[in-house]
Design a protein around this motif. Sequence first.
Motif, PDB file in Angstrom:
ATOM      1  N   VAL A 281      -5.850  -4.993  -5.247  1.00  0.00           N
ATOM      2  CA  VAL A 281      -5.754  -3.530  -5.256  1.00  0.00           C
ATOM      3  C   VAL A 281      -4.312  -3.101  -4.981  1.00  0.00           C
ATOM      4  O   VAL A 281      -3.769  -2.229  -5.671  1.00  0.00           O
ATOM      5  N   PHE A 282      -3.677  -3.709  -3.976  1.00  0.00           N
ATOM      6  CA  PHE A 282      -2.298  -3.351  -3.642  1.00  0.00           C
ATOM      7  C   PHE A 282      -1.347  -3.683  -4.783  1.00  0.00           C
ATOM      8  O   PHE A 282      -0.426  -2.928  -5.093  1.00  0.00           O
ATOM      9  N   ARG A 283      -1.551  -4.829  -5.428  1.00  0.00           N
ATOM     10  CA  ARG A 283      -0.691  -5.217  -6.540  1.00  0.00           C
ATOM     11  C   ARG A 283      -0.810  -4.214  -7.679  1.00  0.00           C
ATOM     12  O   ARG A 283       0.186  -3.759  -8.237  1.00  0.00           O
ATOM     13  N   ARG A 284      -2.048  -3.843  -8.024  1.00  0.00           N
ATOM     14  CA  ARG A 284      -2.267  -2.887  -9.113  1.00  0.00           C
ATOM     15  C   ARG A 284      -1.675  -1.523  -8.775  1.00  0.00           C
ATOM     16  O   ARG A 284      -1.102  -0.850  -9.633  1.00  0.00           O
ATOM     17  N   ALA A 285      -1.789  -1.107  -7.518  1.00  0.00           N
ATOM     18  CA  ALA A 285      -1.208   0.173  -7.098  1.00  0.00           C
ATOM     19  C   ALA A 285       0.312   0.134  -7.204  1.00  0.00           C
ATOM     20  O   ALA A 285       0.945   1.099  -7.650  1.00  0.00           O
TER      21      ALA A 285
END
Length: 125
Positions: A105-109
């Motif tokens: 999730v953090f990478r995609r954000a």
Amino acid sequence: MIELILSDRCTNCGACVEVCPVNVINPSASGPPTLARVEECQTCFMCELYCRADAIYVAPDCDRRVEVNPAEIVASGCLGQYRKHSGWDEWAEQFPNNQWLMETVFRRAGEAAAVAAPLLRKSQT
């Protein structure tokens, strides 16, 4: 944002003071730590994670303080839930810590923010 330290539960261990990244909690010579500079709280929940006495309540709203009633917080059963569901201490066997799953999730954000940043800068000129 941190809202409450329950003095009747606090063991004065000082763990919350030590782990707060922005020094929102002050140690006390006698009694539990005190809340200071609460508006600087990052709502990281580190104090809740390290409080083995479940004496700290951090409200999920990180933009503003919310009024809380200590008796209602205790009755709600939410004290210690973050620590429990994160699989800390005595909860490690029952609730395995799956925080690492947030990496995707953090990478995609981060990728979305990198794409949006040039567009935002362009629209501001």
